[in-house]
Enzyme design. Structure first.
Site, PDB file in Angstrom:
ATOM      1  N   HIS A   1       0.980  -1.060  -0.022  1.00 39.73           N
ATOM      2  CA  HIS A   1      -0.006   0.110   0.067  1.00 39.73           C
ATOM      3  C   HIS A   1       0.729   1.177  -0.158  1.00 39.73           C
ATOM      4  O   HIS A   1       1.852   1.082   0.521  1.00 39.73           O
ATOM      5  CB  HIS A   1      -0.990  -0.077   1.177  1.00 39.73           C
ATOM      6  CG  HIS A   1      -1.981  -1.068   1.223  1.00 39.73           C
ATOM      7  ND1 HIS A   1      -3.191  -0.795   0.314  1.00 39.73           N
ATOM      8  CD2 HIS A   1      -2.223  -2.201   1.881  1.00 39.73           C
ATOM      9  CE1 HIS A   1      -3.701  -1.846   0.511  1.00 39.73           C
ATOM     10  NE2 HIS A   1      -3.267  -2.615   1.309  1.00 39.73           N
TER      11      HIS A   1
ATOM     12  N   CYS B   1      -0.625   1.951  -5.309  1.00 39.16           N
ATOM     13  CA  CYS B   1      -1.195   3.154  -5.796  1.00 39.16           C
ATOM     14  C   CYS B   1      -0.229   4.296  -5.675  1.00 39.16           C
ATOM     15  O   CYS B   1       0.668   4.406  -5.057  1.00 39.16           O
ATOM     16  CB  CYS B   1      -2.285   3.524  -4.641  1.00 39.16           C
ATOM     17  SG  CYS B   1      -3.719   2.340  -4.392  1.00 39.16           S
TER      18      CYS B   1
END
Length: 285
Positions: free
Chosen positions: A164, A206
């Protein structure tokens, strides 16, 4: 994409042609540089593969990393030249309905955990500090050989990260972060200490492209699953275990790698086609 496809006045034609010529020139330059990157001489290959996420709902990040691990081994990089870092052990998680397995495809045909996985850093050993120490070689003398990146100035290195992230950072264990500047400085130390010949950096997270914005060292090719401001998407949902099995970018990266053999051309013209958009169930990381 064809340039200048929109309707235009006669006055705009010369400018459009200039734009087309510039785009073609830039495309040839990128093609040339990529060709040089993949064809330069070296004597050995290494890989540092890192899953930075814990917890069952991040099953896909472990599957991502193990799938890349399987592919690079199949393509000839031995375990002695791979540093594998897994922040959690999904194979032994009590929520896993098939203990001692990790699958990356919903047909459940291929167990990427397998019988010959050598995890070098696991659980709480996967920290920003340990990752940076592996890259730069700043490890205690007592560190075993299997936990070291013993590369040199003739080494080509793959560094793959998944987890993440956000704009300019990647989380480790949901408790700390590595910044794009820290990563860039580590790569510069590697270059100054002659620890690589060429480096291929791939990140699936991301806003992944933000992690290579600060790179300033030579001979690095960087790929990311998302641009700044974009999400990376998960893929292959499995309703039986309640999680996604992979991330979309790594899924198509592996599709390309599975088509490669040891004699695979260094820069096939269809490389970009392996990452074409596909529809299907997915969600943000």
């Amino acid at each position: 994409m064809q340039l200048g496809a929109l309707n235009k006045s006669p006055d705009s034609v010369p400018q459009t042609r200039c734009n087309e010529a510039a785009a073609e020139s830039n495309g040839n330059y990128v093609e040339s540089k990529a060709g040089q990157f993949f064809s330069s001489g070296h004597t050995n290959n290494w890989a540092v593969l890192v899953c930075t996420s814990r917890f069952w709902f991040n099953y896909r990040h472990v599957a991502n990393t193990l799938s890349v691990y399987r592919s690079v081994k199949r393509l000839g990089i031995p375990d002695s030249h791979i540093v594998l870092m897994l922040a959690d052990d999904m194979a032994c998680n009590y929520r896993n309905p098939k203990p001692a397995t990790v699958f990356s495809h919903k047909n459940m045909e291929l167990n990427v955990y397998g019988d010959d996985v050598e995890v070098d850093y696991r659980g709480y050993e996967v920290t920003v500090e340990n990752f940076l120490r592996v890259l730069t070689g700043r490890l205690p003398p007592s560190t075993p050989r299997s936990k070291r990146l013993l590369s040199n100035d003739r080494s080509n290195i793959l560094i793959y990260l998944t987890g993440h992230g956000g704009n300019g950072f990647l989380k480790f264990q949901d408790s700390e972060e590595i910044s794009n500047m820290e990563l860039a400085d580590a790569f510069e130390q590697m270059w100054q200490k002659r620890r690589y010949n060429e480096l291929l950096f791939i990140i699936d997270t991301c806003q992944g492209a933000s992690m290579y914005e600060r790179f300033y060292s030579p001979n690095i090719m960087a790929l990311a699953s998302s641009q700044v401001g974009e999400d990376s998407l998960s893929h292959q949902p499995d309703l039986a275990i309640g999680v996604h099995l992979m991330d979309k970018y790594t899924f198509y990266l592996l599709e390309f790698l599975e088509e490669c053999e040891l004699s695979c051309p260094p820069h096939p013209p269809h490389r970009a086609q392996s990452f074409s958009h596909q529809t299907g169930p997915e969600k943000s990381l």
